[in-house]
Design a protein around this motif. Structure first.
Motif, PDB file in Angstrom:
ATOM      1  N   LEU A 111       2.315   3.862 -11.416  1.00 57.49           N
ATOM      2  CA  LEU A 111       2.839   3.374 -10.151  1.00 57.49           C
ATOM      3  C   LEU A 111       4.237   2.804 -10.336  1.00 57.49           C
ATOM      4  CD1 LEU A 111       2.572   2.582  -7.166  1.00 57.49           C
ATOM      5  CD2 LEU A 111       1.464   0.465  -7.920  1.00 57.49           C
ATOM      6  N   ALA A 112       5.168   3.295  -9.527  1.00 53.88           N
ATOM      7  CA  ALA A 112       6.550   2.816  -9.559  1.00 53.88           C
ATOM      8  C   ALA A 112       7.023   2.640  -8.125  1.00 53.88           C
ATOM      9  CB  ALA A 112       7.449   3.806 -10.298  1.00 53.88           C
ATOM     10  N   LEU A 113       7.508   1.466  -7.816  1.00 56.54           N
ATOM     11  CA  LEU A 113       7.994   1.156  -6.474  1.00 56.54           C
ATOM     12  C   LEU A 113       9.517   1.247  -6.442  1.00 56.54           C
ATOM     13  CD1 LEU A 113       5.738  -1.929  -5.652  1.00 56.54           C
ATOM     14  CD2 LEU A 113       5.460   0.418  -4.830  1.00 56.54           C
ATOM     15  N   ASP A 114      10.029   1.890  -5.403  1.00 54.99           N
ATOM     16  CA  ASP A 114      11.468   1.948  -5.194  1.00 54.99           C
ATOM     17  C   ASP A 114      11.753   1.648  -3.730  1.00 54.99           C
ATOM     18  OD1 ASP A 114      10.599   4.193  -3.921  1.00 54.99           O
ATOM     19  OD2 ASP A 114      11.708   5.628  -5.143  1.00 54.99           O
ATOM     20  N   VAL A 244       0.080  -3.700  -8.880  1.00 57.05           N
ATOM     21  CA  VAL A 244       1.152  -3.821  -7.892  1.00 57.05           C
ATOM     22  C   VAL A 244       2.143  -4.905  -8.305  1.00 57.05           C
ATOM     23  CG1 VAL A 244       1.669  -4.423  -5.503  1.00 57.05           C
ATOM     24  CG2 VAL A 244      -0.257  -2.948  -6.010  1.00 57.05           C
ATOM     25  N   GLY A 245       1.631  -6.026  -8.803  1.00 57.43           N
ATOM     26  CA  GLY A 245       2.516  -7.091  -9.259  1.00 57.43           C
ATOM     27  C   GLY A 245       3.412  -6.630 -10.385  1.00 57.43           C
ATOM     28  N   ASP A 246       2.874  -5.850 -11.307  1.00 52.82           N
ATOM     29  CA  ASP A 246       3.698  -5.321 -12.401  1.00 52.82           C
ATOM     30  C   ASP A 246       4.773  -4.384 -11.874  1.00 52.82           C
ATOM     31  OD1 ASP A 246       2.143  -6.749 -14.164  1.00 52.82           O
ATOM     32  OD2 ASP A 246       0.861  -5.050 -14.710  1.00 52.82           O
ATOM     33  N   VAL A 249       7.627  -6.415 -10.438  1.00 57.21           N
ATOM     34  CA  VAL A 249       8.463  -6.983 -11.498  1.00 57.21           C
ATOM     35  C   VAL A 249       9.421  -5.931 -12.035  1.00 57.21           C
ATOM     36  CG1 VAL A 249       8.426  -7.949 -13.823  1.00 57.21           C
ATOM     37  CG2 VAL A 249       6.777  -8.748 -12.122  1.00 57.21           C
ATOM     38  N   ALA A 250       8.974  -4.685 -12.143  1.00 57.58           N
ATOM     39  CA  ALA A 250       9.781  -3.609 -12.711  1.00 57.58           C
ATOM     40  C   ALA A 250      11.030  -3.318 -11.889  1.00 57.58           C
ATOM     41  CB  ALA A 250       8.940  -2.342 -12.851  1.00 57.58           C
ATOM     42  N   VAL A 251      11.009  -3.630 -10.584  1.00 60.81           N
ATOM     43  CA  VAL A 251      12.201  -3.398  -9.761  1.00 60.81           C
ATOM     44  C   VAL A 251      12.928  -4.705  -9.451  1.00 60.81           C
ATOM     45  CG1 VAL A 251      11.410  -1.265  -8.722  1.00 60.81           C
ATOM     46  CG2 VAL A 251      10.755  -3.433  -7.669  1.00 60.81           C
ATOM     47  N   GLY A 252      12.654  -5.739 -10.231  1.00 58.91           N
ATOM     48  CA  GLY A 252      13.369  -6.998 -10.077  1.00 58.91           C
ATOM     49  C   GLY A 252      12.848  -7.887  -8.978  1.00 58.91           C
ATOM     50  N   LEU A 253      11.550  -7.759  -8.651  1.00 58.02           N
ATOM     51  CA  LEU A 253      10.949  -8.577  -7.596  1.00 58.02           C
ATOM     52  C   LEU A 253       9.700  -9.289  -8.108  1.00 58.02           C
ATOM     53  CD1 LEU A 253      11.239  -6.125  -4.560  1.00 58.02           C
ATOM     54  CD2 LEU A 253      12.605  -8.191  -4.956  1.00 58.02           C
TER      55      LEU A 253
END
Length: 296
Positions: A111-114, A244-246, A249-253
């Motif tokens: 999972l990667a959020l952008d 989701v929390g991880d 964090v990966a996108v600076g949030l």
């Protein structure tokens, strides 16, 4: 000399909405929150319940922009709307990644959020909690039960009783039994509520004759607040929230999980700098969004 393009004075982000065109897999932003996914054969479908009509309108336009057929209908609860796509082969990879062999929603390790995914999440369930904190909800807001309205009576069901004449009782006589004398010599002080009418009369009833006949009542023990067990959260659900929390964090949030034990789970993003980071990722607010809801 290279020039970095900006939108309304805000620098473009490598993970923002301008970084790439919209795609069906952006619906992972809905699944990161309260969205659900289903599959049938080689197709998939995504659905989600939102709290406001404007959210349904914004999401419908976003999903149609990705080539998906969408329906948006009221649920019949408050101002809630259910958004549902048709089964589509475009969503088959999404269903394969987010469902286990039993059809249970499981967040993928990849999972990667952008910006594109977060924009859908904000449109579905984002809101300010205060001037310095922003919430990304993981489930719809719990609905408070409405107080039942009193049942209306028909005209022929209303019975008005006539006023009864007031009965004037004769003054009490000292000759009647069980009437206790007033102690005339009592003096009222700050600690004396008044004359004791029962001080000079012997008890007429023997309490020992009827106390033994009273039924015994056992009260349930009161559980101290500290000893009450918290609500049990399913392990898979907890793992999903951690994933989701991880991804945030990966996108600076970096965000804080709140409301997990009250049925209103959400990730709280705190501080102007992090909220501004979220605003950079999700882009400009849609025309339908209230000014005090979209991150800025």
């Amino acid at each position: 000399m290279p020039v970095t393009p900006v939108v309304r004075g805000r620098q473009l982000s490598l993970f923002g909405v301008e970084a790439r065109p919209p795609a069906p897999l952006d619906l992972e932003g809905l699944l990161a929150g309260a969205g659900q996914v289903g599959r049938m054969g080689g197709t998939g479908r995504v659905s989600i319940v939102v709290d406001d009509a404007w959210r349904g309108a914004v999401l419908r336009a976003e999903l149609e922009q990705r080539g998906l057929a969408v329906t948006c209908e009221p649920t019949g609860e408050a101002d809630r709307w259910q958004l549902r796509t048709s089964y589509s082969a475009l969503l088959a990879p999404l269903a394969a990644a987010w469902l286990d062999e039993w059809g249970v929603k499981v967040y993928p390790r990849s999972l990667a959020l952008d910006g594109r995914r977060l924009r859908l999440w904000v449109a579905a369930a984002g809101s300010y909690e205060g001037p310095r904190s922003y919430l990304l909800r993981l489930a719809p807001r719990p609905i408070e039960p409405a107080e039942p309205e009193p049942e209306a009576l028909e005209i022929d069901e209303i019975i008005i009783e006539p006023d009864k004449p007031r009965q004037i009782l004769p003054p009490a006589s000292d000759s009647r039994p069980n009437v206790r004398k007033r102690k005339s010599e009592s003096k009222i002080t700050a600690f004396d509520p008044g004359p004791d009418e029962y001080a000079d009369v012997e008890e007429v009833f023997d309490a020992g004759e009827w106390v033994d006949d009273l039924p015994s009542v056992e009260l349930d023990p009161v559980t101290p607040e500290a000893d009450r067990q918290p609500e049990v959260i399913d392990r898979q659900v907890a793992d999903n929230w951690i994933a989701v929390g991880d991804a945030l964090v990966a996108v600076g949030l970096p965000a804080v999980l709140v409301g997990a034990d009250s049925g209103d789970p959400a990730y709280r993003i705190v501080g102007p700098r992090r909220i501004n980071r979220l605003a950079e990722l999700v882009g400009e607010p849609p025309a339908e969004a209230p000014a005090d809801v979209w991150p800025a």
